[in-house]
Scaffold this motif. Structure first.
Motif, short mmCIF file in Angstrom:
data_model
loop_
_atom_site.label_atom_id
_atom_site.label_comp_id
_atom_site.label_asym_id
_atom_site.label_seq_id
_atom_site.Cartn_x
_atom_site.Cartn_y
_atom_site.Cartn_z
N GLN A 186 0.81 -1.22 0.00
CA GLN A 186 0.00 0.00 0.00
C GLN A 186 0.84 1.27 0.00
O GLN A 186 0.37 2.33 -0.41
CB GLN A 186 -0.95 0.00 1.19
CG GLN A 186 -0.27 0.14 2.54
CD GLN A 186 -1.28 0.27 3.67
OE1 GLN A 186 -2.43 0.66 3.46
NE2 GLN A 186 -0.86 -0.06 4.89
N GLN A 229 -3.96 2.97 2.97
CA GLN A 229 -5.37 2.62 2.83
C GLN A 229 -5.84 1.84 4.05
O GLN A 229 -7.00 1.98 4.47
CB GLN A 229 -5.58 1.78 1.57
CG GLN A 229 -7.02 1.33 1.36
CD GLN A 229 -7.17 0.45 0.14
OE1 GLN A 229 -6.18 0.16 -0.55
NE2 GLN A 229 -8.38 0.01 -0.14
N TYR A 230 -4.95 1.04 4.59
CA TYR A 230 -5.28 0.23 5.76
C TYR A 230 -4.48 0.73 6.97
O TYR A 230 -3.29 1.02 6.85
CB TYR A 230 -4.98 -1.24 5.51
CG TYR A 230 -5.58 -1.78 4.21
CD1 TYR A 230 -6.94 -1.93 4.07
CD2 TYR A 230 -4.74 -2.13 3.14
CE1 TYR A 230 -7.48 -2.42 2.88
CE2 TYR A 230 -5.27 -2.62 1.96
CZ TYR A 230 -6.64 -2.76 1.83
OH TYR A 230 -7.16 -3.24 0.66
N ASP A 276 -7.97 -3.49 10.59
CA ASP A 276 -8.62 -2.60 9.62
C ASP A 276 -8.53 -3.19 8.22
O ASP A 276 -9.48 -3.05 7.43
CB ASP A 276 -7.96 -1.23 9.65
CG ASP A 276 -8.62 -0.25 8.68
OD1 ASP A 276 -9.84 -0.02 8.82
OD2 ASP A 276 -7.92 0.25 7.78
N CYS A 277 -7.43 -3.82 7.92
CA CYS A 277 -7.26 -4.44 6.60
C CYS A 277 -8.29 -5.55 6.40
O CYS A 277 -8.95 -5.62 5.35
CB CYS A 277 -5.84 -5.01 6.48
SG CYS A 277 -5.49 -5.80 4.89
N THR A 332 -11.86 -3.99 6.14
CA THR A 332 -12.05 -3.25 4.90
C THR A 332 -12.20 -4.19 3.71
O THR A 332 -13.08 -3.99 2.85
CB THR A 332 -10.86 -2.30 4.65
OG1 THR A 332 -10.75 -1.38 5.74
CG2 THR A 332 -11.06 -1.51 3.36
#
Length: 323
Positions: A253, A258-259, A264-265, A268
């Motif tokens: 990334q 993004q994460y 969170d990854c 998402t």
């Protein structure tokens, strides 16, 4: 010493001999660089074992990376692609040279730590806890080698996904944009994947190898070692596939962030792309690690055999001069 143990009629003595031959992969020479024999007078030499295992591990690691790099590139691009994005099949060898430069020391560190730790644990714990010794040694070796593996993996995957064209450029630009910590992007997810991966793969390999030897009552050929390695690799590759997807997404990334982290990854990906995305690239991964396991363990055992023969000849030469 070993011949006396072999001639004993008791089952436990036979099992001890077969267990001591697990690292050797053959009956002769009887002086193996990492053989653990309870009846051997010569003390365990940690540095000697570490050095030879590092050579064997580094050699095996380079062979695997060189032979199967295109499959790894396809797997990485599949995992990095968002949604139904198509992957590019060009430049499948992009980043190979830089990856090999990191693969040798990473594999050398892993095996150089794994084998001595395993041997010490096998001496400490009872025989029925041998699997625990293999699991623990695999995790310790994986943690030690991660200091080299993670930057190598970050650079490799950034090149594989087309962000950079060469390892020197990747290092320079990552450090400029993200600082030194950029080279360790996804470190936590890497450990989350690789510690159980290393522990499980080597435990399965060692346990299958030991069981096979006890059943066959002989040392195995290099081809048999390779088959056992392929089986261990394929199983472990499939089990750890979702962890590999998370690791890849966090590593590639870059500064986009993004994460925010592992949790969170996962959330998402599940929310935006579906849970099935966590299994993207499983086919190439299982194929890559299955074939890679056969190559790695086959080359590993052969290299150990060559090193054992070298030490055996060296000791014979020394004895001759003394006589």
């Amino acid at each position: 010493m070993a011949m006396n143990a072999r001639s004993s009629p008791t089952k436990s003595s036979d099992e001890l001999v077969l267990r001591s031959e697990l690292w050797n992969g053959r009956d002769e020479p009887r002086v193996a660089f990492a053989s653990v024999n309870a009846e051997e007078d010569k003390p365990f030499n940690f540095l000697h074992v570490l050095f030879d295992c590092a050579i064997a591990g580094g050699t095996a690691g380079v062979f695997v990376e060189a032979a199967l790099y295109p499959i790894d590139t396809i797997k990485t691009r599949l995992q990095a692609a968002h949604g139904g994005g198509k992957i590019n099949l060009k430049g499948l060898y992009s980043g190979l040279v830089g990856n090999l430069a990191g693969a040798f020391p990473a594999s050398a560190i892993f095996l150089g730590i794994y084998e001595p730790v395993k041997q010490k644990l096998l001496e400490t714990f009872p025989e029925n806890l041998s699997a625990f010794a293999h699991l623990t040694a695999g995790a310790v070796g994986g943690a030690a080698s991660s200091l080299v593996r993670v930057p190598t993996e970050v650079i490799k995957q950034r090149i594989q996904t087309g962000q950079f064209t060469s390892a020197p450029d990747a290092v320079r630009l990552i450090v400029r944009r993200e600082g030194l910590k950029g080279l360790f992007a996804g470190y936590g997810s890497f450990l989350l994947r690789d510690l159980p991966f290393d522990a499980i793969q080597f435990c399965i390999y060692e346990q299958l190898l030991l069981g096979y030897k006890l059943a066959a009552r002989r040392s195995l050929s290099n081809a048999e070692n390779a088959i056992v390695g392929a089986f261990a690799g394929a199983i472990t590759g499939a089990v750890t596939a979702p962890l590999d997807v998370i690791k890849t997404r966090l590593m590639v990334q870059g500064s986009a962030n993004q994460y925010k982290g592992i949790c969170d990854c996962v959330s998402t990906i599940a929310r935006e792309e579906g849970i099935s995305t966590l299994f993207k690239g499983m086919g190439p991964r299982v194929l890559w690690i299955g074939i890679g396991g056969s190559i790695f363990f086959g080359v590993l055992e052969k290299t150990k055999e060559v090193l054992a023969q070298r030490h055996f000849n060296s000791q014979d030469s020394s004895s001759f001069k003394l006589d």
